[in-house]
Write a protein that holds these residues in place. Structure first.
Motif, PDB file in Angstrom:
ATOM      1  N   THR A 105       0.843  -1.193   0.000  1.00 54.95           N
ATOM      2  CA  THR A 105       0.000   0.000   0.000  1.00 54.95           C
ATOM      3  C   THR A 105       0.882   1.250   0.000  1.00 54.95           C
ATOM      4  OG1 THR A 105      -0.146   0.322   2.414  1.00 54.95           O
ATOM      5  CG2 THR A 105      -1.688  -1.250   1.407  1.00 54.95           C
ATOM      6  N   LEU A 106       0.266   2.371  -0.367  1.00 59.68           N
ATOM      7  CA  LEU A 106       0.989   3.637  -0.398  1.00 59.68           C
ATOM      8  C   LEU A 106       1.008   4.337   0.960  1.00 59.68           C
ATOM      9  CD1 LEU A 106      -0.329   5.079  -3.797  1.00 59.68           C
ATOM     10  CD2 LEU A 106       1.811   3.861  -3.360  1.00 59.68           C
ATOM     11  N   THR A 107       0.380   3.734   1.954  1.00 61.89           N
ATOM     12  CA  THR A 107       0.379   4.357   3.275  1.00 61.89           C
ATOM     13  C   THR A 107       1.766   4.352   3.902  1.00 61.89           C
ATOM     14  OG1 THR A 107      -0.289   2.228   4.229  1.00 61.89           O
ATOM     15  CG2 THR A 107      -2.035   3.819   3.741  1.00 61.89           C
ATOM     16  N   GLU A 108       2.594   3.402   3.489  1.00 58.77           N
ATOM     17  CA  GLU A 108       3.988   3.358   3.954  1.00 58.77           C
ATOM     18  C   GLU A 108       4.850   2.799   2.839  1.00 58.77           C
ATOM     19  OE1 GLU A 108       6.869   1.479   7.471  1.00 58.77           O
ATOM     20  OE2 GLU A 108       4.788   0.809   7.254  1.00 58.77           O
ATOM     21  N   CYS A 109       5.845   3.567   2.427  1.00 57.22           N
ATOM     22  CA  CYS A 109       6.708   3.119   1.340  1.00 57.22           C
ATOM     23  C   CYS A 109       8.084   3.760   1.477  1.00 57.22           C
ATOM     24  CB  CYS A 109       6.082   3.435  -0.023  1.00 57.22           C
ATOM     25  SG  CYS A 109       5.266   5.035  -0.115  1.00 57.22           S
ATOM     26  N   TYR A 110       9.019   3.289   0.643  1.00 57.30           N
ATOM     27  CA  TYR A 110      10.410   3.730   0.740  1.00 57.30           C
ATOM     28  C   TYR A 110      10.982   3.942  -0.655  1.00 57.30           C
ATOM     29  CZ  TYR A 110       9.922   1.949   5.495  1.00 57.30           C
ATOM     30  OH  TYR A 110       9.489   1.712   6.766  1.00 57.30           O
ATOM     31  N   ASP A 111      11.883   4.914  -0.767  1.00 57.58           N
ATOM     32  CA  ASP A 111      12.575   5.080  -2.034  1.00 57.58           C
ATOM     33  C   ASP A 111      13.837   4.219  -2.025  1.00 57.58           C
ATOM     34  OD1 ASP A 111      14.532   6.428  -0.584  1.00 57.58           O
ATOM     35  OD2 ASP A 111      13.900   8.426  -1.233  1.00 57.58           O
ATOM     36  N   GLU A 112      14.593   4.269  -3.109  1.00 65.83           N
ATOM     37  CA  GLU A 112      15.766   3.399  -3.238  1.00 65.83           C
ATOM     38  C   GLU A 112      16.884   3.756  -2.269  1.00 65.83           C
ATOM     39  OE1 GLU A 112      17.099   3.775  -7.217  1.00 65.83           O
ATOM     40  OE2 GLU A 112      16.957   5.964  -7.228  1.00 65.83           O
ATOM     41  N   LEU A 113      16.822   4.953  -1.665  1.00 66.26           N
ATOM     42  CA  LEU A 113      17.825   5.355  -0.679  1.00 66.26           C
ATOM     43  C   LEU A 113      17.418   4.975   0.741  1.00 66.26           C
ATOM     44  CD1 LEU A 113      18.711   8.933  -2.018  1.00 66.26           C
ATOM     45  CD2 LEU A 113      19.858   6.753  -2.488  1.00 66.26           C
ATOM     46  N   GLY A 114      16.221   4.406   0.879  1.00 64.83           N
ATOM     47  CA  GLY A 114      15.747   4.009   2.197  1.00 64.83           C
ATOM     48  C   GLY A 114      14.929   5.061   2.897  1.00 64.83           C
ATOM     49  N   ASN A 115      14.633   6.195   2.226  1.00 61.95           N
ATOM     50  CA  ASN A 115      13.816   7.229   2.840  1.00 61.95           C
ATOM     51  C   ASN A 115      12.370   6.756   2.952  1.00 61.95           C
ATOM     52  OD1 ASN A 115      15.989   9.128   2.889  1.00 61.95           O
ATOM     53  ND2 ASN A 115      15.664   9.469   0.711  1.00 61.95           N
ATOM     54  N   ARG A 116      11.750   7.061   4.052  1.00 58.57           N
ATOM     55  CA  ARG A 116      10.390   6.598   4.330  1.00 58.57           C
ATOM     56  C   ARG A 116       9.362   7.675   3.954  1.00 58.57           C
ATOM     57  NH1 ARG A 116       7.934   5.332  10.343  1.00 58.57           N
ATOM     58  NH2 ARG A 116       6.159   4.032   9.707  1.00 58.57           N
ATOM     59  N   TYR A 117       8.267   7.216   3.346  1.00 61.00           N
ATOM     60  CA  TYR A 117       7.177   8.114   2.951  1.00 61.00           C
ATOM     61  C   TYR A 117       5.861   7.507   3.440  1.00 61.00           C
ATOM     62  CZ  TYR A 117      10.749   9.822  -0.270  1.00 61.00           C
ATOM     63  OH  TYR A 117      11.904  10.328  -0.816  1.00 61.00           O
ATOM     64  N   GLN A 118       5.013   8.347   4.018  1.00 68.06           N
ATOM     65  CA  GLN A 118       3.718   7.896   4.510  1.00 68.06           C
ATOM     66  C   GLN A 118       2.618   8.793   3.935  1.00 68.06           C
ATOM     67  OE1 GLN A 118       4.927   7.959   8.833  1.00 68.06           O
ATOM     68  NE2 GLN A 118       3.989   5.917   8.836  1.00 68.06           N
ATOM     69  N   LEU A 119       1.606   8.169   3.352  1.00 63.05           N
ATOM     70  CA  LEU A 119       0.486   8.920   2.795  1.00 63.05           C
ATOM     71  C   LEU A 119      -0.727   8.758   3.695  1.00 63.05           C
ATOM     72  CD1 LEU A 119       0.630   8.220  -1.048  1.00 63.05           C
ATOM     73  CD2 LEU A 119       1.908   9.867   0.324  1.00 63.05           C
ATOM     74  N   PRO A 120      -1.381   9.856   4.038  1.00 64.40           N
ATOM     75  CA  PRO A 120      -2.608   9.756   4.838  1.00 64.40           C
ATOM     76  C   PRO A 120      -3.723   9.118   4.022  1.00 64.40           C
ATOM     77  CG  PRO A 120      -2.270  12.012   4.100  1.00 64.40           C
ATOM     78  CD  PRO A 120      -1.037  11.255   3.724  1.00 64.40           C
ATOM     79  N   VAL A 121      -4.651   8.495   4.712  1.00 61.31           N
ATOM     80  CA  VAL A 121      -5.705   7.747   4.031  1.00 61.31           C
ATOM     81  C   VAL A 121      -6.579   8.645   3.168  1.00 61.31           C
ATOM     82  CG1 VAL A 121      -7.314   7.952   5.961  1.00 61.31           C
ATOM     83  CG2 VAL A 121      -7.499   6.012   4.396  1.00 61.31           C
ATOM     84  N   TYR A 122      -6.711   9.931   3.545  1.00 62.10           N
ATOM     85  CA  TYR A 122      -7.589  10.810   2.769  1.00 62.10           C
ATOM     86  C   TYR A 122      -6.998  11.154   1.400  1.00 62.10           C
ATOM     87  CZ  TYR A 122      -4.620  14.524   4.819  1.00 62.10           C
ATOM     88  OH  TYR A 122      -3.558  15.306   5.215  1.00 62.10           O
ATOM     89  N   CYS A 123      -5.709  10.867   1.197  1.00 66.10           N
ATOM     90  CA  CYS A 123      -5.102  11.069  -0.122  1.00 66.10           C
ATOM     91  C   CYS A 123      -5.281   9.850  -1.022  1.00 66.10           C
ATOM     92  CB  CYS A 123      -3.607  11.383   0.014  1.00 66.10           C
ATOM     93  SG  CYS A 123      -3.262  13.060   0.576  1.00 66.10           S
ATOM     94  N   LEU A 124      -5.753   8.766  -0.460  1.00 64.07           N
ATOM     95  CA  LEU A 124      -5.879   7.526  -1.221  1.00 64.07           C
ATOM     96  C   LEU A 124      -7.317   7.180  -1.578  1.00 64.07           C
ATOM     97  CD1 LEU A 124      -3.322   5.383   0.819  1.00 64.07           C
ATOM     98  CD2 LEU A 124      -2.922   6.692  -1.268  1.00 64.07           C
ATOM     99  N   ALA A 125      -8.271   7.721  -0.820  1.00 59.00           N
ATOM    100  CA  ALA A 125      -9.677   7.426  -1.097  1.00 59.00           C
ATOM    101  C   ALA A 125     -10.547   8.440  -0.376  1.00 59.00           C
ATOM    102  CB  ALA A 125     -10.029   6.011  -0.638  1.00 59.00           C
ATOM    103  N   PRO A 126     -11.712   8.760  -0.923  1.00 60.85           N
ATOM    104  CA  PRO A 126     -12.634   9.665  -0.227  1.00 60.85           C
ATOM    105  C   PRO A 126     -13.289   8.945   0.945  1.00 60.85           C
ATOM    106  CG  PRO A 126     -13.637   8.841  -2.242  1.00 60.85           C
ATOM    107  CD  PRO A 126     -12.233   8.347  -2.243  1.00 60.85           C
ATOM    108  N   PRO A 127     -13.760   9.669   1.945  1.00 58.41           N
ATOM    109  CA  PRO A 127     -14.431   9.019   3.076  1.00 58.41           C
ATOM    110  C   PRO A 127     -15.798   8.481   2.657  1.00 58.41           C
ATOM    111  CG  PRO A 127     -14.611  11.400   3.261  1.00 58.41           C
ATOM    112  CD  PRO A 127     -13.709  11.137   2.099  1.00 58.41           C
ATOM    113  N   VAL A 128     -16.282   7.517   3.399  1.00 51.80           N
ATOM    114  CA  VAL A 128     -17.587   6.940   3.081  1.00 51.80           C
ATOM    115  C   VAL A 128     -18.713   7.937   3.342  1.00 51.80           C
ATOM    116  CG1 VAL A 128     -16.825   4.576   3.498  1.00 51.80           C
ATOM    117  CG2 VAL A 128     -17.730   5.935   5.402  1.00 51.80           C
ATOM    118  N   ASN A 129     -18.450   8.952   4.179  1.00 48.77           N
ATOM    119  CA  ASN A 129     -19.470   9.962   4.465  1.00 48.77           C
ATOM    120  C   ASN A 129     -19.198  11.271   3.713  1.00 48.77           C
ATOM    121  OD1 ASN A 129     -17.163  10.393   6.014  1.00 48.77           O
ATOM    122  ND2 ASN A 129     -18.275  11.233   7.771  1.00 48.77           N
TER     123      ASN A 129
END
Length: 245
Positions: A105-129
């Protein structure tokens, strides 16, 4: 910013880390990107405009604090593609940027240098409400829809190939008309273009005035690279080929 897919093909090889956290213990684990989008509920009913603003604020500020901007742009492009159900494109973007997904998932990922990236859930999908700000009917289908005066301006367009350009447009122009203009200017078939603004796919009948785009905002265009790279045979060549060939 206003756009939904950044310039995610530019400068990956020359970029430098900006001091984001590292995860030396992830052990190189990399899972394929999952097709399922997260389901979540906002603490309060959120309108489409509020969701766009929240996303724009995150994408505008995240690269300033940690990580590499070109990786943030790639993650943004992948998130948009995934929300538009284009899993294949999202996976291609992630692979092209050498992004590792330990959990798929895109909520936690890393680049080739080992840097960590975290995406909040609201950037991945709209809320159900989520509260819809407009009816399901395309505003352009209504003959009584308000029409803005035809005043031309230079529309900023950013292609997924990394190229920025400008098109002569007016607020009354439809996306379909602008696709044809881009086709004439860049030789990109309209059928191979998908236009996005603030994370939403724009249909051919949508008028610019319906997108609420403002001056200096950018519309993102995802180009079907596989279609462009497919070998094209001229009519002369096609006619000269025998069935055995």
């Amino acid at each position: 910013m206003g756009g939904c897919v950044g310039r995610y093909w530019e400068g990956w090889e020359d970029s430098q880390s900006r001091g984001s956290s590292r995860n030396a213990g992830r052990g190189g684990r990399n899972e394929p990107l999952k097709k399922d989008r997260p389901k979540w509920k906002s603490d309060y009913p959120m309108t489409e405009g509020q969701l766009r603003s929240k996303r724009d604020e995150f994408w505008d500020t995240a690269p300033a604090f940690e990580g590499r901007k070109e990786i943030w742009d790639a993650l943004k492009a992948a998130a948009v593609a995934l929300e538009c159900n284009d899993h294949e494109l999202a996976q291609a973007i992630v692979d092209g940027a050498s992004i590792t997904l330990p959990h798929g998932t895109l909520t936690e990922c890393y680049d080739e240098l080992g840097n960590r990236y975290q995406l909040p859930v609201y950037c991945l999908a709209p809320p159900v409400n989520l509260i819809s700000e407009r009816s399901d009917e395309d505003p352009s289908d209504s003959p009584e829809a308000p029409v803005a005066p035809k005043k031309e301006f230079q529309l900023k367009v950013r292609l997924s190939t990394g190229k920025d350009l400008r098109l002569s447009a007016s607020m009354t122009d439809t996306i379909g008309q602008l696709k044809k203009q881009l086709q004439a200017q860049e030789d990109i078939d309209a059928a191979h273009q998908r236009w996005f603004f603030s994370g939403k796919l724009l249909t051919d009948k949508t008028r610019l005035q319906d997108t609420k785009i403002q001056k200096d905002f950018v519309i993102q265009v995802i180009v079907n690279l596989q279609a462009l790279q497919a070998p094209q045979l001229s009519p002369t060549t096609t006619a000269s080929l025998s069935p055995s060939e």
